[in-house]
Design a protein around this motif. Sequence first.
Motif, PDB file in Angstrom:
ATOM      1  N   ASP A  41      46.564 -32.564 -68.316  1.00  8.67           N
ATOM      2  CA  ASP A  41      47.533 -31.526 -68.215  1.00  8.67           C
ATOM      3  C   ASP A  41      48.059 -31.556 -66.719  1.00  8.67           C
ATOM      4  O   ASP A  41      49.415 -31.033 -67.025  1.00  8.67           O
ATOM      5  CB  ASP A  41      46.228 -30.332 -68.459  1.00  8.67           C
ATOM      6  N   LYS A  42      47.341 -31.895 -65.621  1.00  7.75           N
ATOM      7  CA  LYS A  42      48.591 -31.562 -64.640  1.00  7.75           C
ATOM      8  C   LYS A  42      50.098 -32.725 -64.887  1.00  7.75           C
ATOM      9  O   LYS A  42      50.754 -32.204 -64.485  1.00  7.75           O
ATOM     10  CB  LYS A  42      47.812 -32.862 -63.847  1.00  7.75           C
ATOM     11  N   TYR A  43      50.105 -33.737 -65.578  1.00 13.19           N
ATOM     12  CA  TYR A  43      51.057 -34.437 -66.117  1.00 13.19           C
ATOM     13  C   TYR A  43      52.164 -33.343 -67.087  1.00 13.19           C
ATOM     14  O   TYR A  43      53.414 -33.717 -66.528  1.00 13.19           O
ATOM     15  CB  TYR A  43      50.866 -35.826 -66.490  1.00 13.19           C
ATOM     16  N   VAL A  44      51.413 -33.653 -67.766  1.00 14.21           N
ATOM     17  CA  VAL A  44      52.126 -32.829 -68.636  1.00 14.21           C
ATOM     18  C   VAL A  44      52.739 -31.342 -68.157  1.00 14.21           C
ATOM     19  O   VAL A  44      53.724 -30.759 -67.643  1.00 14.21           O
ATOM     20  CB  VAL A  44      51.723 -32.378 -70.198  1.00 14.21           C
ATOM     21  N   ARG A  45      51.788 -30.425 -67.538  1.00 14.65           N
ATOM     22  CA  ARG A  45      52.550 -29.694 -66.966  1.00 14.65           C
ATOM     23  C   ARG A  45      54.002 -29.539 -65.747  1.00 14.65           C
ATOM     24  O   ARG A  45      54.886 -28.960 -65.306  1.00 14.65           O
ATOM     25  CB  ARG A  45      51.566 -28.707 -65.705  1.00 14.65           C
ATOM     26  N   GLU A  46      53.663 -30.462 -64.826  1.00 13.42           N
ATOM     27  CA  GLU A  46      55.178 -30.710 -63.942  1.00 13.42           C
ATOM     28  C   GLU A  46      56.011 -31.211 -64.721  1.00 13.42           C
ATOM     29  O   GLU A  46      56.815 -31.606 -64.031  1.00 13.42           O
ATOM     30  CB  GLU A  46      53.956 -31.594 -63.366  1.00 13.42           C
ATOM     31  N   THR A  47      56.254 -32.544 -65.670  1.00 13.13           N
ATOM     32  CA  THR A  47      57.163 -32.543 -66.114  1.00 13.13           C
ATOM     33  C   THR A  47      57.385 -31.771 -67.642  1.00 13.13           C
ATOM     34  O   THR A  47      58.962 -31.916 -68.220  1.00 13.13           O
ATOM     35  CB  THR A  47      56.491 -33.730 -66.697  1.00 13.13           C
ATOM     36  N   MET A  48      57.117 -31.447 -67.745  1.00 14.15           N
ATOM     37  CA  MET A  48      57.526 -30.191 -69.357  1.00 14.15           C
ATOM     38  C   MET A  48      58.693 -29.214 -68.458  1.00 14.15           C
ATOM     39  O   MET A  48      58.646 -28.426 -67.609  1.00 14.15           O
ATOM     40  CB  MET A  48      56.469 -29.572 -70.072  1.00 14.15           C
ATOM     41  N   SER A  49      59.329 -28.690 -69.703  1.00 17.19           N
ATOM     42  CA  SER A  49      60.438 -27.860 -69.941  1.00 17.19           C
ATOM     43  C   SER A  49      60.209 -26.339 -69.805  1.00 17.19           C
ATOM     44  O   SER A  49      59.095 -25.280 -70.099  1.00 17.19           O
ATOM     45  CB  SER A  49      61.093 -27.982 -70.880  1.00 17.19           C
TER      46      SER A  49
END
Length: 379
Positions: free
Chosen positions: A173-181
């Motif tokens: 969740d942390k990784y996707v949240r930080e890299t998502m559009s």
Amino acid sequence: MSEELAWTQEKKARFQEDLLTWYHLEKRDLPWRESTDPYRVWVSEIMLQQTQVVTVIPYFNRFMEWFPTIEELANANEDKLLKAWEGLGYYSRVRNMQHAAKEIVETFDGKMPSNIVDILSLKGIGPYTGGAIGSIAFSLPEPAIDGNVMRVYSRLFCLSDDIALPKTRKVFDKYVRETMSQTEPGDFNQALMDLGATICTPTKPSCQTCPIKNYCEAYKTDMTSSYPVKKKKEKAKPLYYVANILKNDNGAFLLEKRPSDGLLADMWTFPMKEVTKEEYDGLSQAYDTVETSTKMVAEQLSLYDDEKESIKDKQLLGIVTHIFSHRKWHILVVADTLSVSADNCLNNQEWVYLDEFSQYVFPKPQQKMVDILKKSMNN
DNA sequence: AATGCGGGGGG
DNA sequence: CCCCCAGCATT
């Protein structure tokens, strides 16, 4: 366990751009992508839980015909609802969906709420589905982390956390949240799902054609086959049954409705009796040998103590095996060769003619048993 | 955190 | 025969 996310803002922007460009060119043409109507997104995402796209498509189209609006879903007849899901599995999904539809009608004026807290409050909508509905239908910058996304990100950042553990979802969740559009979260999430389904596959990923291979740590180090890390699951426990096909004097067959909780709740099957492995082996042996054993079989079977007198002859029609997540069913499908009287069935049982079977909701094992019965009648 | 809950595909 | 695919509710 997991390495720090050290991407610059510029790198994140390029990553999003590359992924979104690929998606806009290559995205799969799917019925639920004709619009971003929250109801259609919701139905499709519930169906897609643990179920492949090709399987879902016909179910989705029929479901939208039968229940075009949230209100019609809320008011739907229970049997018709279950019929719409027949064969799809995990039947609590559709029960929970109707429960949520009623909540939406009562509390949210018949419309899917547009904020993530209210979306997540609905029955059957967890972090993944909530994120999918929020991002696709309402452009909320929420991750939608399913197995595909965990596979992609585990390779992207060489994350070794066991994806079978509940706590691991928070890492991703942390990784996707930080890299998502933040501007196109819906397309970004769908791009990840498509990538996981078509390129970043579990085995033999097509890295050469991957639009984000230059960002992928596992690709750079030729380690894609080491990710994701996942604990092996337990083998299915074998269980043994005799299914009894009884025909009455009118030519109707005895069906039984399963209990309202547990496995295959409220669905119909031929009456089944659990037996031990030893009994199962003994019975299949006995059936396979000669008629002289049928009396012994009838005695061992004792499916209906009341009617034991009427069990004079039985015939093995076939064997059904069916694997669930944690159980493997072995079913001897047995028919009485003599008719029984047309009265006398339990509260949860009904005598049903063959051409009425389609009105009853059958799980897969029962569908297999019906196939065996029909085949035997053609002989 | 662990378990229950279906059904599909491919090697 | 074996392997793979997995969210959510409940406890």
